[in-house]
Design an enzyme around this catalytic site. Structure first.
Site, PDB file in Angstrom:
ATOM      1  CD  GLU A   1      -2.949  -1.101   0.080  1.00  0.00           C
ATOM      2  OE1 GLU A   1      -2.916  -0.180  -0.773  1.00  0.00           O
ATOM      3  OE2 GLU A   1      -3.731  -2.060   0.019  1.00  0.00           O
TER       4      GLU A   1
ATOM      5  CG  HIS B   1      -6.195  -5.542   7.290  1.00  0.00           C
ATOM      6  ND1 HIS B   1      -5.887  -6.591   6.457  1.00  0.00           N
ATOM      7  CD2 HIS B   1      -5.918  -4.417   6.579  1.00  0.00           C
ATOM      8  CE1 HIS B   1      -5.418  -6.120   5.295  1.00  0.00           C
ATOM      9  NE2 HIS B   1      -5.426  -4.802   5.355  1.00  0.00           N
TER      10      HIS B   1
ATOM     11  CE1 TYR C   1     -10.153  16.286  25.849  1.00  0.00           C
ATOM     12  CE2 TYR C   1      -8.612  15.095  24.449  1.00  0.00           C
ATOM     13  CZ  TYR C   1      -9.432  15.142  25.544  1.00  0.00           C
ATOM     14  OH  TYR C   1      -9.552  14.037  26.333  1.00  0.00           O
TER      15      TYR C   1
ATOM     16  CE1 TYR D   1     -18.006  12.254  24.637  1.00  0.00           C
ATOM     17  CE2 TYR D   1     -16.227  13.501  23.632  1.00  0.00           C
ATOM     18  CZ  TYR D   1     -16.718  12.748  24.676  1.00  0.00           C
ATOM     19  OH  TYR D   1     -15.919  12.478  25.752  1.00  0.00           O
TER      20      TYR D   1
ATOM     21  CG  HIS E   1      -8.467  -3.204   2.466  1.00  0.00           C
ATOM     22  ND1 HIS E   1      -7.749  -2.912   1.328  1.00  0.00           N
ATOM     23  CD2 HIS E   1      -7.541  -3.416   3.438  1.00  0.00           C
ATOM     24  CE1 HIS E   1      -6.460  -2.976   1.595  1.00  0.00           C
ATOM     25  NE2 HIS E   1      -6.308  -3.277   2.868  1.00  0.00           N
TER      26      HIS E   1
ATOM     27  CG  HIS F   1      -3.670   0.046   5.829  1.00  0.00           C
ATOM     28  ND1 HIS F   1      -5.049   0.076   5.809  1.00  0.00           N
ATOM     29  CD2 HIS F   1      -3.312  -1.083   5.173  1.00  0.00           C
ATOM     30  CE1 HIS F   1      -5.492  -0.989   5.158  1.00  0.00           C
ATOM     31  NE2 HIS F   1      -4.461  -1.711   4.768  1.00  0.00           N
TER      32      HIS F   1
HETATM   33 ZN   LIG Z   1      -4.576  -3.577   3.921  1.00  0.00          ZN
END
Ligand SMILES: [Zn+2]
Length: 211
Positions: A74, A95, A209, A114, A156, A93
């Protein structure tokens, strides 16, 4: 931060994702912006075996990779986020199970809590589906990330952006937690959603914040 320190930080962040249960098996990847490109985790290497030397340096302009391993499949997604989002210093990233469950239903996370505003707006969108590792996946993710720091990737997983890679991992963990809560609420009934006025107020409060 020199390259050695950056590589060590990225390995630590990747291992943290694994320890948090965000990346079952060898799934997922992480990166941090470095020099004229970024450092990214390698493809297909078990997290427990990952060493700083396994991290791959990718040049943003050419996409040329330098290292003893191939970059994450990726890498285009990471490259495009750094190109289009100047505030991004790190990308995670995942899963992770609950976020991926919703992504398989192609169901965005609405303002049922929220804290959805931690991702930058009133919802966490789900991208359209595209094959992993493709430019189409990256394009779809960038569209779903418009005005947001996180999104789901259809069938994905999920992706999160931070000013640092540690912040990106923290947001990925929060997305997983929100996905779990939303999914749990759906088991019992239809969650009550907060309105745009309230979510705008929370987004504004989060801007200051902890700062
Ligand atoms: Zn992936």
């Amino acid at each position: 931060m020199n390259e050695r320190e950056a590589r060590e930080r990225l390995v630590a962040a990747a291992r943290r994702m694994r320890d948090l249960g965000l990346n079952p098996g060898r799934s997922g990847n992480a990166s941090l912006r470095f020099g004229a490109g970024f450092l990214v985790t390698p493809t297909g290497l078990a997290y427990e075996r990952m060493e700083p030397e396994d991290i791959v340096l990718v040049e943003a302009a050419s996409g040329a990779a330098r290292g003893r391993r191939a970059p994450s499949s990726e890498w285009r997604l990471h490259r495009d986020i750094y190109a289009r989002r100047p505030e991004a210093g790190g990308v995670a990233h995942t899963h992770s199970p609950h976020a991926t469950t919703l992504a398989c239903l192609r169901r965005p996370i609405p303002p049922f809590h929220y804290e959805v505003a931690f991702a930058g707006g009133s919802d966490i969108r789900c991208s359209g589906y595209a094959t992993f590792g493709t430019q189409a996946l990256s394009d779809g993710a960038l569209a779903a990330l418009e005005g947001r720091r996180a999104c789901l990737l259809a069938n994905h997983g999920a992706v999160a952006i931070g000013t640092t890679v540690e912040e990106a991992v923290e947001l990925a963990e929060r997305v997983e937690s929100l996905a779990r809560l939303y999914w749990q609420a759906l088991q019992v009934g239809e969650p009550v959603l907060l309105d745009e006025v309230e979510m705008d107020r929370v987004v504004e409060k989060f801007r200051t914040y902890g700062k």
